[in-house]
Each structure stands twice: as C-alpha cells, then as structure tokens.
Write a protein that holds these residues in place. Sequence first.
Motif, PDB file in Angstrom:
ATOM      1  N   MET A 280       0.839  -1.192   0.000  1.00 13.42           N
ATOM      2  CA  MET A 280       0.000   0.000   0.000  1.00 13.42           C
ATOM      3  C   MET A 280       0.876   1.244   0.000  1.00 13.42           C
ATOM      4  SD  MET A 280      -2.806   1.253   2.845  1.00 13.42           S
ATOM      5  CE  MET A 280      -1.577   1.322   4.141  1.00 13.42           C
ATOM      6  N   THR A 281       0.628   2.127  -0.950  1.00  9.80           N
ATOM      7  CA  THR A 281       1.361   3.390  -1.000  1.00  9.80           C
ATOM      8  C   THR A 281       0.776   4.352   0.019  1.00  9.80           C
ATOM      9  OG1 THR A 281       1.812   3.107  -3.359  1.00  9.80           O
ATOM     10  CG2 THR A 281       2.043   5.318  -2.448  1.00  9.80           C
ATOM     11  N   GLN A 282       1.609   4.840   0.913  1.00  6.02           N
ATOM     12  CA  GLN A 282       1.131   5.745   1.942  1.00  6.02           C
ATOM     13  C   GLN A 282       1.170   7.190   1.456  1.00  6.02           C
ATOM     14  OE1 GLN A 282       3.830   4.399   5.139  1.00  6.02           O
ATOM     15  NE2 GLN A 282       2.000   3.778   6.251  1.00  6.02           N
ATOM     16  N   GLN A 283       0.216   7.977   1.944  1.00  7.60           N
ATOM     17  CA  GLN A 283       0.112   9.359   1.514  1.00  7.60           C
ATOM     18  C   GLN A 283       0.984  10.278   2.358  1.00  7.60           C
ATOM     19  OE1 GLN A 283      -3.573  11.134   0.422  1.00  7.60           O
ATOM     20  NE2 GLN A 283      -4.553   9.205  -0.082  1.00  7.60           N
ATOM     21  N   ASN A 284       1.390  11.360   1.721  1.00  7.85           N
ATOM     22  CA  ASN A 284       2.181  12.408   2.343  1.00  7.85           C
ATOM     23  C   ASN A 284       1.282  13.636   2.434  1.00  7.85           C
ATOM     24  OD1 ASN A 284       4.083  14.345   3.062  1.00  7.85           O
ATOM     25  ND2 ASN A 284       5.654  13.550   1.694  1.00  7.85           N
ATOM     26  N   VAL A 285       0.970  14.081   3.636  1.00  5.15           N
ATOM     27  CA  VAL A 285      -0.009  15.151   3.847  1.00  5.15           C
ATOM     28  C   VAL A 285       0.647  16.322   4.579  1.00  5.15           C
ATOM     29  CG1 VAL A 285      -2.223  15.762   4.911  1.00  5.15           C
ATOM     30  CG2 VAL A 285      -1.893  13.471   3.940  1.00  5.15           C
ATOM     31  N   THR A 286       0.330  17.530   4.144  1.00  9.93           N
ATOM     32  CA  THR A 286       0.777  18.746   4.836  1.00  9.93           C
ATOM     33  C   THR A 286      -0.415  19.357   5.565  1.00  9.93           C
ATOM     34  OG1 THR A 286       2.510  19.211   3.218  1.00  9.93           O
ATOM     35  CG2 THR A 286       1.753  21.050   4.562  1.00  9.93           C
ATOM     36  N   VAL A 287      -0.221  19.690   6.822  1.00 10.54           N
ATOM     37  CA  VAL A 287      -1.252  20.357   7.622  1.00 10.54           C
ATOM     38  C   VAL A 287      -0.694  21.693   8.084  1.00 10.54           C
ATOM     39  CG1 VAL A 287      -2.637  20.300   9.734  1.00 10.54           C
ATOM     40  CG2 VAL A 287      -2.285  18.189   8.416  1.00 10.54           C
ATOM     41  N   ALA A 288      -1.455  22.756   7.861  1.00  9.99           N
ATOM     42  CA  ALA A 288      -1.060  24.081   8.335  1.00  9.99           C
ATOM     43  C   ALA A 288      -2.126  24.615   9.280  1.00  9.99           C
ATOM     44  CB  ALA A 288      -0.855  25.038   7.165  1.00  9.99           C
ATOM     45  N   VAL A 289      -1.677  25.225  10.351  1.00 13.67           N
ATOM     46  CA  VAL A 289      -2.565  25.847  11.341  1.00 13.67           C
ATOM     47  C   VAL A 289      -2.248  27.332  11.337  1.00 13.67           C
ATOM     48  CG1 VAL A 289      -3.244  25.918  13.771  1.00 13.67           C
ATOM     49  CG2 VAL A 289      -2.551  23.733  12.730  1.00 13.67           C
ATOM     50  N   THR A 290      -3.255  28.155  11.067  1.00 10.48           N
ATOM     51  CA  THR A 290      -3.004  29.596  10.992  1.00 10.48           C
ATOM     52  C   THR A 290      -3.833  30.340  12.041  1.00 10.48           C
ATOM     53  OG1 THR A 290      -4.694  30.011   9.288  1.00 10.48           O
ATOM     54  CG2 THR A 290      -2.503  29.362   8.530  1.00 10.48           C
ATOM     55  N   GLY A 291      -3.704  31.663  12.025  1.00  8.59           N
ATOM     56  CA  GLY A 291      -4.258  32.485  13.087  1.00  8.59           C
ATOM     57  C   GLY A 291      -5.742  32.726  13.021  1.00  8.59           C
ATOM     58  N   ALA A 292      -6.505  31.675  13.212  1.00  7.73           N
ATOM     59  CA  ALA A 292      -7.960  31.787  13.326  1.00  7.73           C
ATOM     60  C   ALA A 292      -8.401  30.823  14.411  1.00  7.73           C
ATOM     61  CB  ALA A 292      -8.639  31.457  11.992  1.00  7.73           C
ATOM     62  N   GLY A 293      -9.510  31.122  15.061  1.00  7.94           N
ATOM     63  CA  GLY A 293      -9.995  30.269  16.139  1.00  7.94           C
ATOM     64  C   GLY A 293     -10.373  28.888  15.645  1.00  7.94           C
ATOM     65  N   GLY A 294     -10.227  27.892  16.518  1.00  9.77           N
ATOM     66  CA  GLY A 294     -10.603  26.535  16.169  1.00  9.77           C
ATOM     67  C   GLY A 294      -9.430  25.603  16.036  1.00  9.77           C
TER      68      GLY A 294
END
Length: 210
Positions: free
Chosen positions: A1-15
């Motif tokens: 199984m080919t695994q995915q490469n994911v980018t997550v960004a958290v920016t200046g907004a609530g939540g």
Amino acid sequence: MTQQNVTVAVTGAGGTGVAKCLLAALQRDDRVGHINLLVSANGRKLVAFEFRTGEDPDSVVEALDATSPKVRFLDPADMSGPVTSGSYPTDAMIIMPCAAGVIGRIAHGHTESLVERAADVMLKQRRKLVLCLREAPLNLIHLRNMVAVTEAGATVYPMIPTYYNVPETLAELREEFVERVLQFLGLAGTDRYQWDGSDTTARREHTQAR
C-alpha cells in the motif's frame, strides 16, 4: 500500500482544537505515512490561547498532540523547507483553521511564509489544497478571494458544522467536521456520518439515547 504524504497548516484563526482532532486522525491512519506540520506565528498565538500553553514550537506540538514519528514540524519562516518545491511529493494540503488573510495571500500569490508557499506549490502542481476558512461574516473581499482560490484549483471548506446528527458536545462537532474533510480527501475513517437516504448512524445513536 502506497502511503500518503499530507501537509497540515494551522493559521491564526480560532478553532485550533479541530486541527488537533485532524492531526490525531492522520497520525493513526495507516494510509498516511508522513505529515508535515506548519503552524504560523499567529497560529501559535491561537494555540497558546486556546490550550493555555506557551507559543514556543515544543509547547505548540505538545498542545496539538503531534508527537507521532510521522510528524515533521516545519518552521514557517524557513523558506527552504521541502514543501517549497513541486518535486517534493505531497498528496494533499489542509489549512485548518485557515485565516481570511491567508486565503487572501494565496489568492494573490503573496508567499510571505512557508504556509503560503506550500499552498502555492499545491496549486501549480494541480494537487489537493483544502482551505478550512474560519471567518464570519464574510465581506466582499473575502468572497472574491474565495472565488479566486477556487478558480485556481483549491477547495474552500468553511469550518461549518452540521446539526442533523444531533451533536451533543464540542468534541462530536470537531470529530464530524474532520471526518467530512477526510472523506473529501479519500481518507474516510468511518461511515457513521454518511447519509443513507433517511438517516445516519450518528443521528440514530444520539436520538435513541434520548
């Protein structure tokens, strides 16, 4: 199984708690092999405010519980990070929460940090870019920027919960929203929220409990 490469960004907004829920889901998913985590300067301020912790990278990573070996924390001020290049294989990028200003900069190609540059790369490489906007009400500038990023290939996925599943806690709202985003990316983790024509499993669980 080919695994995915994911980018997550958290920016200046609530939540930012929703981002923590997203990171938890990605870390336990065997289909995901690597996660690049970017937290903007304002994102760190929001994490510190919402989790009552420090703004330093170690405190932010701990607050978001991004401790799996899968996760690599990237400095958003370092424009030499791997996600700056289209040659770096990234299957999807999710900005959650996504500040209106970040969408504006992406819409106009202003790469002030690694967050915007990574998003710019996703657009030019025709890869999946999901922008989970956290802003209300929306002014005309916001709306035009949302149209611009959509025309460029991104998906604007506002942080709006559903209510027909009769959620009873903030955790349930977060979990359902994250699951909907992951399902959109082909990484569904459950079918509890899938509409079957008359109901959902989650709704039946909640209404029967009452």
